[in-house]
Design a protein around this motif. Structure first.
Motif, mmCIF file in Angstrom:
data_model
loop_
_atom_site.group_PDB
_atom_site.id
_atom_site.type_symbol
_atom_site.label_atom_id
_atom_site.label_comp_id
_atom_site.label_asym_id
_atom_site.label_seq_id
_atom_site.Cartn_x
_atom_site.Cartn_y
_atom_site.Cartn_z
ATOM 1 N N LEU A 11 -43.067 -0.338 40.051
ATOM 2 C CA LEU A 11 -43.982 0.313 40.666
ATOM 3 C C LEU A 11 -44.320 -0.473 41.977
ATOM 4 C CD1 LEU A 11 -46.107 1.867 37.956
ATOM 5 C CD2 LEU A 11 -45.107 2.996 39.549
ATOM 6 N N GLN A 70 -43.979 0.683 45.699
ATOM 7 C CA GLN A 70 -44.998 0.712 46.593
ATOM 8 C C GLN A 70 -44.650 -0.181 47.810
ATOM 9 O OE1 GLN A 70 -47.983 0.386 42.721
ATOM 10 N NE2 GLN A 70 -49.080 0.087 44.613
ATOM 11 N N SER A 114 -52.987 6.067 43.706
ATOM 12 C CA SER A 114 -52.420 7.353 43.405
ATOM 13 C C SER A 114 -52.808 8.417 44.156
ATOM 14 C CB SER A 114 -52.767 7.652 41.981
ATOM 15 O OG SER A 114 -52.396 6.760 41.175
ATOM 16 N N ILE A 174 -49.966 10.598 46.333
ATOM 17 C CA ILE A 174 -49.805 11.966 46.251
ATOM 18 C C ILE A 174 -49.832 12.671 47.783
ATOM 19 C CG2 ILE A 174 -51.067 14.332 45.892
ATOM 20 C CD1 ILE A 174 -51.827 12.492 43.136
ATOM 21 N N VAL A 196 -43.953 10.428 44.381
ATOM 22 C CA VAL A 196 -44.316 10.940 43.122
ATOM 23 C C VAL A 196 -44.204 9.952 41.859
ATOM 24 C CG1 VAL A 196 -43.484 12.780 41.495
ATOM 25 C CG2 VAL A 196 -43.812 13.346 43.714
ATOM 26 N N PHE A 197 -43.259 9.184 41.845
ATOM 27 C CA PHE A 197 -43.121 8.257 41.035
ATOM 28 C C PHE A 197 -44.192 7.015 41.143
ATOM 29 C CE2 PHE A 197 -41.583 3.580 40.049
ATOM 30 C CZ PHE A 197 -41.295 3.832 38.876
ATOM 31 N N ALA A 257 -47.220 7.908 42.058
ATOM 32 C CA ALA A 257 -48.668 8.658 41.820
ATOM 33 C C ALA A 257 -48.525 8.482 40.472
ATOM 34 C CB ALA A 257 -48.475 9.974 42.524
ATOM 35 N N ILE A 258 -47.451 9.060 39.840
ATOM 36 C CA ILE A 258 -47.490 9.188 38.306
ATOM 37 C C ILE A 258 -47.428 7.811 37.470
ATOM 38 C CG2 ILE A 258 -45.932 9.884 36.296
ATOM 39 C CD1 ILE A 258 -44.822 12.055 37.948
ATOM 40 N N GLY A 259 -46.996 6.882 37.937
ATOM 41 C CA GLY A 259 -46.987 5.567 37.445
ATOM 42 C C GLY A 259 -48.319 4.690 37.474
ATOM 43 N N ARG A 260 -49.116 5.087 38.658
ATOM 44 C CA ARG A 260 -50.419 4.597 38.786
ATOM 45 C C ARG A 260 -51.583 5.359 38.258
ATOM 46 N NH1 ARG A 260 -49.369 -0.615 38.700
ATOM 47 N NH2 ARG A 260 -48.117 -1.378 40.445
ATOM 48 N N PHE A 261 -51.379 6.567 37.566
ATOM 49 C CA PHE A 261 -52.502 7.367 37.223
ATOM 50 C C PHE A 261 -52.692 7.006 35.764
ATOM 51 C CE2 PHE A 261 -52.803 11.080 40.354
ATOM 52 C CZ PHE A 261 -54.013 11.013 40.262
#
Length: 117
Positions: free
Chosen positions: A5, A9, A73, A77, A110-111, A113-117
């Motif tokens: 991540l 990032q 996140s 998005i 998207v990767f 956003a999902i990984g950090r939520f």
């Protein structure tokens, strides 16, 4: 997963800050390197560039400092949404090479956003 991540990032941040800086602060250079810029006003292109720069910063700073890390996140998005609009924009203009890059950046955002939520 955390290392992957951070790598994504960092790469996204570098790309968005670099591309956004060109659009926001080097309009003439953007006109020569990006064909669509010639068709739009300097203010419109600068708005897109500043949005990209702020999104790139938002990918790193909140999570790295621990201050409101959910903003990372949200930035991912927001950049994904920008890439959806950019993909539609390039598809309408039949600029398919730009479309491929938009889809790749969308998937990476998207990767994150999902990984950090």
């Amino acid at each position: 997963m955390n290392i992957a991540l951070w790598i994504v990032q960092g790469l996204l941040a570098l790309m968005f800050i670099g591309a956004g800086s060109t659009k926001a602060f080097q309009y003439e250079k953007a006109k020569t390197s990006l064909p669509w810029v010639k068709d739009y006003s300097r203010g419109y292109v600068a708005f897109i560039g500043i949005s990209e720069v702020l999104g790139g910063i938002g990918l790193i700073v909140p999570y790295a400092t621990g201050i409101a890390p959910v903003l990372t996140s949200i930035a991912a998005i927001a950049l994904a949404v920008v890439m959806v609009f950019a993909a539609v924009f390039h598809a309408k203009r039949k600029e398919y090479s730009g479309l491929v890059m938009n889809i790749i950046l969308l998937a990476l955002a998207v990767f994150v956003a999902i990984g950090r939520f």
